[in-house]
Design a protein around this motif. Sequence first.
Motif, PDB file in Angstrom:
ATOM      1  N   CYS A  71       0.831  -1.199   0.000  1.00 44.38           N
ATOM      2  CA  CYS A  71       0.000   0.000   0.000  1.00 44.38           C
ATOM      3  C   CYS A  71       0.864   1.247   0.000  1.00 44.38           C
ATOM      4  O   CYS A  71       1.977   1.243   0.519  1.00 44.38           O
ATOM      5  N   TYR A 128      -5.706   2.482  11.275  1.00 42.78           N
ATOM      6  CA  TYR A 128      -6.727   1.479  11.598  1.00 42.78           C
ATOM      7  C   TYR A 128      -6.582   0.209  10.759  1.00 42.78           C
ATOM      8  O   TYR A 128      -7.404  -0.697  10.840  1.00 42.78           O
ATOM      9  N   GLY A 166      -7.352  -4.588  -1.708  1.00 39.88           N
ATOM     10  CA  GLY A 166      -6.017  -4.955  -1.238  1.00 39.88           C
ATOM     11  C   GLY A 166      -5.922  -4.741   0.269  1.00 39.88           C
ATOM     12  O   GLY A 166      -6.959  -4.793   0.946  1.00 39.88           O
ATOM     13  N   GLY A 167      -4.784  -4.366   0.757  1.00 41.49           N
ATOM     14  CA  GLY A 167      -3.750  -3.518   0.184  1.00 41.49           C
ATOM     15  C   GLY A 167      -4.338  -2.502  -0.806  1.00 41.49           C
ATOM     16  O   GLY A 167      -5.512  -2.240  -0.824  1.00 41.49           O
ATOM     17  N   GLN A 190     -15.266   1.832  12.671  1.00 41.49           N
ATOM     18  CA  GLN A 190     -13.959   1.159  12.695  1.00 41.49           C
ATOM     19  C   GLN A 190     -14.106  -0.241  13.288  1.00 41.49           C
ATOM     20  O   GLN A 190     -14.675  -0.419  14.371  1.00 41.49           O
ATOM     21  N   ASP A 212      -7.160  -3.774  12.643  1.00 40.86           N
ATOM     22  CA  ASP A 212      -5.867  -3.107  12.476  1.00 40.86           C
ATOM     23  C   ASP A 212      -4.749  -4.081  12.823  1.00 40.86           C
ATOM     24  O   ASP A 212      -4.874  -4.893  13.746  1.00 40.86           O
ATOM     25  N   MET A 261      -7.005  -6.008   8.102  1.00 39.75           N
ATOM     26  CA  MET A 261      -7.826  -5.634   6.938  1.00 39.75           C
ATOM     27  C   MET A 261      -6.990  -5.589   5.658  1.00 39.75           C
ATOM     28  O   MET A 261      -7.400  -6.092   4.613  1.00 39.75           O
TER      29      MET A 261
END
Length: 354
Positions: free
Chosen positions: A48, A54, A95-96, A216, A220, A349
């Motif tokens: 990324c 997060y 993704g990413g 959220q 993470d 994630m």
Amino acid sequence: MAAVNLGLPRSARASGEPRVEGRPDVPGLLDRHGRVARDLRVSVTEKCSLRCTYCMPEEGLPAIPRDELLTPVEIARLVGIGVHDLGIREVRFTGGEPLMRADLAEIIGMTHAAAPAIDISITTNGIGLDHRLPALVAAGLNRVNISLDTVDREHFAALTRRDRLPAVFAGIAAAHAAGLTPLKLNAVMMRQTLAGAPDLLAWALEHGCRLRFIEQMPLDADHSWLRENMVSAEELLAVLRTRFDLVEVGRDDPSAPAEEWLVDGGPSTVGIIASVTRSFCAACDRTRITAEGTVRSCLFGDDETDLRSLLRGGADDPEIARWWRGAMWNKQSGHGMERAGFVPPVRSMGAIGG
Ligand code: SAM
Ligand code: SF4
């Protein structure tokens, strides 16, 4: 100091027979709880250009060796099986950051050739989209969702650990110019950016974007999510109502995760995805393929089925479809966040594909 779990990929080999006891002989991706998955998310990379707190650890996720990533040919074959044998109706690459794959246009082009009738979209942070969009659209891309949590440059830099807000704006402008409208924006609700939520909504309305806020989730890589710190949909609504008049209009369709609110009498709406406080697991229609080619039936379920080894081992389409059906039959009923002793999944994630 406790070791930080970076969401390293788990291996899960498809060997023996899929666990399908009690499953009726139907072609689609049915699970034990009566849900049918039709919406496919395919992660294409763990890399990324941002490091959202997060989602990613500061140093990024450990690199997946190149030969462990699905190739464009393999991705297109899996999507083709999903569409022709399993009832998949739309595919989204994620993704990413999908734009980190230099061969994204190839992935989209081959997928479009394998399943010309379905909608192909990407979820992206928008960075570099302006340069890539013409080739992606020519390859068959129909829609983009862009993630944007704040329009305040300092807050953006703090939240994503990168000062790239102008690049995201350029990506949004390019998506508009390419006619990919109405453009959807996703914003994770965070305490640091909560006060700026009305500015973000005002910006989205002004730029003709459909904004959706997302609660959220504990996904993470740093495992720092705390229920008591997260911003709930209710809290967000109270902040938005300091500037806007909001009237609830419900969901676009029963499996849509976002509840829509009419803004200032309409016609614009704002969506809120209350994944934590108003779970919509009972209507979930998602199935996921990770960048290494495992089927993941739920964001929160670490059980994965390795389709890549089947693909590379010479399995035919019906065999791959059988394992995919088995993986989805065993999908858990819900995320389980409300349970005492809830443990977040091993993968974060960014390593699953949101
Ligand atoms: N990099 C792309 C992006 O940011 O749009 C695609 C991948 S990202 C993992 C997909 C979506 O997941 C983004 O909209 C992001 O905001 C969301 N996301 C990431 N971590 C999350 C979390 N812990 N809770 C809720 N949503 C999250
Ligand atoms: Fe990257 Fe998207 Fe995760 Fe942010 S949410 S770190 S942009 S993958």
